[in-house]
Design an enzyme around this catalytic site. Structure first.
Site, PDB file in Angstrom:
ATOM      1  N   GLY A 126       0.827  -1.185   0.000  1.00  0.00           N
ATOM      2  CA  GLY A 126       0.000   0.000   0.000  1.00  0.00           C
ATOM      3  C   GLY A 126       0.868   1.243   0.000  1.00  0.00           C
ATOM      4  CB  CYS A 127       0.214   4.681  -1.194  1.00  0.00           C
ATOM      5  SG  CYS A 127      -1.486   4.832  -0.599  1.00  0.00           S
ATOM      6  CE1 TYR A 128      -1.692   8.244   3.852  1.00  0.00           C
ATOM      7  CE2 TYR A 128      -3.433   6.675   3.353  1.00  0.00           C
ATOM      8  CZ  TYR A 128      -3.020   7.980   3.518  1.00  0.00           C
ATOM      9  OH  TYR A 128      -3.898   9.012   3.370  1.00  0.00           O
TER      10      TYR A 128
END
Lengths: 345, 345, 345, 345
Positions: free
Chosen positions: D148-150
């Site tokens: 995921g990005c975060y």
């Protein structure tokens, strides 16, 4: 009618004072000074005020500020302290939107603002202008140090918890985000549209002036030593401030009791809106109004409480709060001229 | 107090009506309908209205609209014409913010809106709600077709010139730009933040509904056949509309005389601001207010006059204008509840 | 490898040159000058270039520009003309991104730029750097006047029509919109984020420098006298330019024939994309690339043709076009180092 | 040439894969599926790809994905796990940009994503695709769960500290801010331009899917129990992610030693840029590139370390990282096709 003067009306807090005061039913706008713009009608600089504000800027020497009942300083730090004594001597009340009268700790002031404090007598009687925490003192004050924008959110977010003694005062974290208007109306590369839009960054992380101001005030609410870590960020929006506050709970307390703590603390406050537990307030829900909204979260039902606080940095964070103080100082209803409905979308 | 109902209050013109009406001194908000949101407090959908608007949405069948004095339709095209007859029969005035009562030419309506006009009796008595050009008729109207946002700017920009007969009515060009809120509050890919920000485009260039509406109205001002070329564009901003109008001068007339034409035409108009010749009005100078500002240019002192017109598309371009009409219909001062100072920055 | 120097690399066209040239396979970045930033690594000012550009700014006196093969001037008007003669004498080619070598009409230059032209000998041999209209001359040029951003869109939009003689050259209108980066990286109030976002305005409507530049070039394409009305506007976006062009058809010509005119004109052009008739190109479809896209419209099948043209003002409108010229001047494939895919969203 | 298929190419991670892969020198784009857009040329939906991507969408049944060497899933959660087994059986490698193969803890997956995990055999062999922490496993993987990005920012920010054992793993705070493209290309009211611009808010504060993903990975780096408090916010910008990480130091360690810890950890990493101590990285310094930048701060020289991490959420936070994994899986240089210079401004 209260005769009002404004020193330094060309910046954003100045023009926001004009927007608010131009429809305030008890105010007569008497003088607005600008060294550079002497003679220029205010509405020529700010066409949004065409037909609403008829006066012109006048240079400080011509403006008869001593005829006013109150003078607002929407100026850089250091200006108010130079002019306050003369105004006070003439019976004029003073509300400074800069930092000259915010910090009672002169050493801290001089460290963070890099100028000597030349007006410590006045500072001693100055009152910190956060009505929700300091109302009685404001009512009788002659000089107000209007709070910084970030400090307003941090104080109103942490205050009920510190007063109730339910959090660890020694490990407060405030991760705060501000719209670009908070940086003022200055010709600086860093806040150009092409530099500040479509991007996000922190600034002043290693140290920022609003930490000592907030700490000094929070310390008045608790006997425990307050330690605050404050991280400001710049958001690509014009107005708005969002503070994400983290506090460690040191007692066993239910979410309902925490929510009740805030609802009780602010139940008579027209400008503080305690939203339902678990809400996500948006800055735009306060745009162009004097409202501050907050909501509590307790992720994973753990030991850390998260408080989300939003306001318009130019209103509750600056000019609206200053007018709220003025209303109190002159015995008016506190919400006079401050009942704007937030502009959404 | 005027009892007001709103049909379809969940879109942007609806919430803007709520913002304006919630502080209107002569209005009592009686009912607001939404089929989908029956029972939901308005302020739960729009937190900006917390503490300002106390009522809840009700489904159309429950809302007692016939008890109102006036009902605003902030709905898609076609809704007002279905409900207007019953309301009118009950003595309720109707102000439609959609297109049902804008075009007297039914064939044009049906061509551009793709639905049959089912209420032509009412249409015949409907009044086009542009106060600056149609004030007397509005005062006695029972049904108002509130103007489109673009048409408001085009009409107020071209009207003094057409009336005076100084331009060629057959070659009008309007290059117009609107903020994204003009597209409404609809779940559509094209107006997502990631699609509509940091970009610019035209749309509907080959043909747009606001051309026949504007042409029909402009034609009332001149005996010459009006030909209008209208090009709308989408600007990455929330509110605001800027129309750049081009007109060919057909007589020898000085810039001073042209400026005087506009100043005379609008000298008694509180909501139309004729700026000095050669000014560049910004949309933000009207933000969240009912003001429309315009300025004239004559590049190279040639034969083409350029008229720059700005307004807030949700206020003078929609909900503010509707309230202005309501004020006229109920004999109130035209500016009642409409004196917001534009929000700048 | 071509040894490249850049004079004035701290502005937006300078940093965009750096972005493009740093991955250009045939270029060695040799020198970049800045009086103020002497010694500062370029990547310290522009962290986006960390790891991509290793050199530092050097003051003009230290930079060995005469050792370069070509020098780009990304400077204010007037700088290139002062330095070009020495460079040319040393065998260095010159590409000026400012206006010094754009206008052959010196009187016009001096009128619009307010400075005397001190280098008219060089001007005489200077070539206007719009490859699609001037490719052969560019190939053998020693000095390039790189086109202005607006003029690029206006010329590529009007050229096929003027060459074919199907429009009235005497009544051209160009309603153009630019992102804020077009105003440069200067500390000016008017382009602050809080002044230029969430708003829209026109500027320079009464007269703008890009009118004489465009007219001079368009005049080369037709024997009829060209009259151009040009209206620039500022859009709250960083990059991007959208020109909406209006031309009166003077012959009976079908839409298919008009479309064919453009497709033929640009069939071998990699950087000009003729979209299907009736398309609405968006500026973002060219973001950070050297593409220019255009599309035709004929509202109401009438006599006025509307041409929509978009580009990235910093690439095809400035630095990309300059590199395209450089490629031609050095016998490289025209698209070398310029094949960036537009960044979307 | 690697034959590449993309499932679900109409969203933002899909179009970003296309932007990157269309200039990747070792890739041949073979198939791209979309049930809804079968037959539509990709460049018709995304005009930015005109002339760059020639293929059309095809419905899943027609696309010959089993002929590919690798298939990327740029789809909602749940799609990859349904199709992976067949592809793997045919010898095709799989890179899922959604969550199906991120969490080894199936109970956590099912709790947070609300769907049963139907492909646990494949999950067992799936490799978490964060090259800087997991490079060797990626090289030999058949199935990648792309982070995921975060989580990418949180892991790369905390990892060197956890590995070195200098912080308290039990009190990590990550206050993270994302551009709106992170919410995807979905027709939802909340991410409309008029809802998401000029405002700021937190979301999912009480609990978010990226917490268990990040915790599971961080736990692999330390024996101490990891406790992470993660607060996501939405920033009015298209691309970009900024994570402000707070960690309590549990040992006496100098700032120099902390900085060295990071510089050592990432000294061979092309896509991780450790900036000088006390820097303030901006998201735009990574725009449209695969770079992640970070910097350390120690406010008041206290016990809390602040790590600022920025990336482009669509590149290093999604599609760029996926291509980085692909390069490793196919024995290419890790930076192949990923050397874009960030676009600034």
């Amino acid at each position: 009618m209260i005769k009002v003067g404004i020193v330094g009306g060309t910046g954003y807090t100045g023009v926001e004072l004009l927007r608010i005061l131009s429809t305030h039913p008890e105010v007569e706008l008497t003088a607005i000074t600008s060294r550079k713009e002497d003679g220029l009608p205010v509405a020529d600089m700010y066409p949004s005020l065409r037909g609403k504000v008829g006066i012109a800027f006048s240079s400080p020497d011509k403006a008869k500020l001593t005829d006013c009942d109150v003078v607002f300083f929407a100026t850089p730090h250091g200006v108010a302290m130079a002019q306050a004594p003369e105004l006070l001597a003439a019976g004029v009340k003073v509300i400074d939107l800069a930092a000259d009268f915010r910090l009672q700790d002169v050493a801290q002031f001089e460290k963070w603002y890099g100028i000597p404090h030349t007006c410590q007598d006045v500072l001693k009687e100055a009152v910190y202008g956060l009505p929700e925490l300091n109302r009685d003192a404001i009512k009788t004050a002659r000089v107000i140090g209007n709070p910084g924008c970030y400090p307003t959110t941090m104080q109103l977010g942490f205050a009920p918890l510190l007063k109730a003694g339910v959090i660890d005062a020694g490990s407060l974290i405030a991760d705060c985000k501000s719209g670009v208007s908070g940086a003022g109306r200055k010709a600086e590369i860093g806040i150009l549209f092409s530099e500040a839009s479509d991007t996000f960054k922190a600034y002043g992380v290693s140290g920022h002036r609003h930490t000592p101001e907030t700490t000094e005030q929070l310390q008045r609410l608790t006997a425990e030593p307050v330690e605050l870590l404050f991280t400001p960020h710049l958001v690509p929006m014009i107005r708005g401030m969002h503070s994400t506050l983290y506090a460690k709970l040191k007692t066993d307390i239910s979410n309902e009791a925490l929510q009740a703590l805030f609802e009780d603390a602010y139940k008579d406050e027209e400008f503080v809106d305690v939203m339902p537990f678990g809400s996500h307030p948006e800055t735009r829900s306060t745009r162009a109004s004097n409202m501050l909204r907050l909501a509590l979260h307790r992720p994973g039902n753990g030991k850390t409480l998260v408080i989300l606080v939003v306001q318009d940095n130019l209103v509750k964070g600056a000019s609206g709060q200053a007018v709220q103080c003025m209303n109190l100082m002159f015995g008016l209803a506190e919400n006079t001229g401050l009942q704007h409905v937030p502009v959404m979308p």
